[in-house]
Scaffold this motif. Structure first.
Motif, PDB file in Angstrom:
ATOM      1  N   SER A  13     -31.193 -47.683  33.794  1.00  0.00           N
ATOM      2  CA  SER A  13     -30.523 -46.987  34.874  1.00  0.00           C
ATOM      3  C   SER A  13     -30.408 -45.498  34.610  1.00  0.00           C
ATOM      4  O   SER A  13     -29.928 -44.748  35.441  1.00  0.00           O
ATOM      5  CB  SER A  13     -29.128 -47.582  35.089  1.00  0.00           C
ATOM      6  N   THR A  60     -33.588 -44.569  37.191  1.00  0.00           N
ATOM      7  CA  THR A  60     -33.774 -45.681  38.116  1.00  0.00           C
ATOM      8  C   THR A  60     -34.895 -45.454  39.086  1.00  0.00           C
ATOM      9  O   THR A  60     -35.264 -46.362  39.824  1.00  0.00           O
ATOM     10  CB  THR A  60     -32.478 -45.925  38.920  1.00  0.00           C
ATOM     11  N   VAL A  73     -20.657 -41.414  33.502  1.00  0.00           N
ATOM     12  CA  VAL A  73     -21.810 -42.193  33.054  1.00  0.00           C
ATOM     13  C   VAL A  73     -21.610 -42.551  31.589  1.00  0.00           C
ATOM     14  O   VAL A  73     -21.338 -41.678  30.758  1.00  0.00           O
ATOM     15  CB  VAL A  73     -23.126 -41.401  33.208  1.00  0.00           C
ATOM     16  N   SER A 129     -21.318 -45.301  36.533  1.00  0.00           N
ATOM     17  CA  SER A 129     -22.535 -45.919  36.004  1.00  0.00           C
ATOM     18  C   SER A 129     -22.302 -46.398  34.586  1.00  0.00           C
ATOM     19  O   SER A 129     -22.000 -45.594  33.694  1.00  0.00           O
ATOM     20  CB  SER A 129     -23.693 -44.907  36.037  1.00  0.00           C
ATOM     21  N   VAL A 160     -23.109 -48.495  39.635  1.00  0.00           N
ATOM     22  CA  VAL A 160     -24.300 -49.011  38.962  1.00  0.00           C
ATOM     23  C   VAL A 160     -23.863 -49.740  37.696  1.00  0.00           C
ATOM     24  O   VAL A 160     -23.157 -49.172  36.863  1.00  0.00           O
ATOM     25  CB  VAL A 160     -25.280 -47.878  38.589  1.00  0.00           C
TER      26      VAL A 160
END
Length: 431
Positions: free
Chosen positions: A10, A13, A127, A156, A183
């Protein structure tokens, strides 16, 4: 066609991987683990660099902002060293003016069976990458309070190629760990299903759970109503529940390398679906509703029994007296006053389905004949569609025979049926 499945990183992606990336990813992971195990006995990268050098290498500020990316990937550090680094970052940021904010953290390819305790202080992370660590739990070594999430800004979370099980996420993962995730990548772990705590993630857009040990897909997957990408390739699924058809925003669905023999007819409701990977299953037929997926541009069917040969499969039981009466009413268009029949019979009559044989004007209710009809397409594809007929009488030789461009004996009706099928299937196979 590219199979962006459980090996999807990811962190990128939008990348396209080859069709055989699933086994390649496994071999890459195994060789990577072996090489990393070999480095355990030698001097690690962290020992060579030292803490100050690690910090200089790891931190990079975003231009025009006090936000910082913290990259501690591929340093072979253990949990003790990771804790020291995070504490040093915290102490250093407290002395900065303005205060430095870490928004992206990469801890991948290290030796972290659990999260370092000090990671709780990085509450503004958006993230977090903790892949390839041998991670056994996402429970942090501190108490989580449902009223105050650990990572309220995290959108994410990348945690593929670890040792996570169904219990690793805990019951309150969705509310107390990262409730705003969009995500989530848990591919290449040891999960046997989608944990209920994941189903609480109301904002989830992309879920990657390929390369696990999932045998059953819960009907509660319908709760993930905003899901756009669902990757479940490389598992042990034998069926897909009808509820998947309610994921109306789904654009990418990867079900390759499972044990599927059929797809639910509700797939026709996935009107936004653009990519459907079904290769390396045990599919013998496709539901005819698949031709209604007008947005579909990628369809992978290789290595399924359905492309091997022409098959006719008839399953027929004699119709009941109720069904015969219902057919008589519908075919002869007999009208009855609304209050003349009991409510249950009126509802039953509404469930009538028309026979797909253009020569037949019949209907059916519960009793039907299944027929697999292959259509030759562009000289390269032979796509089987599952048709439902009202009786064995509808399976005449004209309807049952294989339609081939070289078959000079095919009558005009069969040719028209073939042209109609091709015009619909073109959208599926050629986008």
């Amino acid at each position: 066609m590219s199979d962006r499945d459980f090996k999807m990183d990811s962190r990128s992606t939008n990348g396209n991987d080859g069709e055989n990336n699933l086994p390649q990813e496994r071999s890459r992971t195994n060789s990577q683990s072996s090489s990393r195990s070999g480095r355990r006995s030698s001097t690690s990268s962290s020992e060579l660099l030292g803490l100050p050098a690690i910090l200089r290498r790891a931190t990079s500020s975003q231009q025009g902002s006090n936000s910082t990316n913290l990259d501690l990937s591929s340093l072979d550090i253990d949990q003790t060293m990771a804790e020291q680094v995070l504490r040093s970052v915290i102490e250093g940021s407290e002395n900065d003016t303005p205060k430095t904010i870490v928004t992206t953290m990469n801890l991948s390819q290290n030796y972290l069976p659990s999260l370092p305790p000090s990671i709780k202080n990085f509450s503004l992370l958006t993230v977090l990458d903790i892949s390839d660590n041998g991670l056994e739990t996402l429970f942090p070594p501190f108490r989580m309070d449902c009223s105050t999430p650990v990572f309220p800004c995290l959108t994410s979370l990348i945690a593929f190629n670890n040792k996570l099980t169904d219990e690793s996420l805990g019951k309150n993962f969705g509310n107390s760990f990262a409730p705003n995730l969009k995500v989530l990548n848990l591919s290449g772990n040891k999960l046997t299903g989608i944990p209920e705590s994941i189903l609480e993630l109301d904002h989830l857009r992309s879920l990657f759970m390929g390369g696990n040990q999932i045998k059953f897909l819960t009907k509660n997957v319908i709760k993930l109503s905003h899901l756009q990408t669902l990757c479940l390739g490389g598992n042990q699924l034998t069926e897909i529940p009808e509820e998947v058809g309610s994921l109306s925003k789904l654009e990418t669905l990867f079900l390759c390398e499972n044990k599927l023999t059929r797809l639910p007819s509700s797939i026709k409701r996935l009107t936004k679906l653009r990519s459907l990977a079904l290769h390396m299953n045990q599919l013998t037929t496709l539901p005819p509703e698949i031709v209604r997926l007008t947005s579909l541009t990628e369809l992978s069917l290789r290595n399924n029994p359905l492309v091997v040969r022409f098959v006719n499969d008839f399953v027929h039981n004699p119709p009941s007296l109720l069904e015969l009466a219902g057919r008589c009413i519908k075919v002869n268009q007999i009208t009855c006053p609304q209050d003349f029949l009991p409510h249950c019979l009126n509802e039953y009559l509404r469930t009538a389905r028309h026979c797909v044989n253009p020569k037949c004007k019949g209907v059916y209710f519960d009793c039907r004949v299944e027929q697999v009809k292959f259509v030759d397409f562009c000289g390269s594809y032979r796509l089987p569609l599952l048709e439902y007929l009202c009786s064995p009488n509808c399976t005449s030789t004209n309807v049952r025979k294989q339609i081939s461009p070289s078959d000079g004996s095919a009558d005009q009706d069969n040719l028209e049926m073939r042209r109609d099928s091709e015009s619909r299937l073109r959208r599926v196979l050629l986008g």
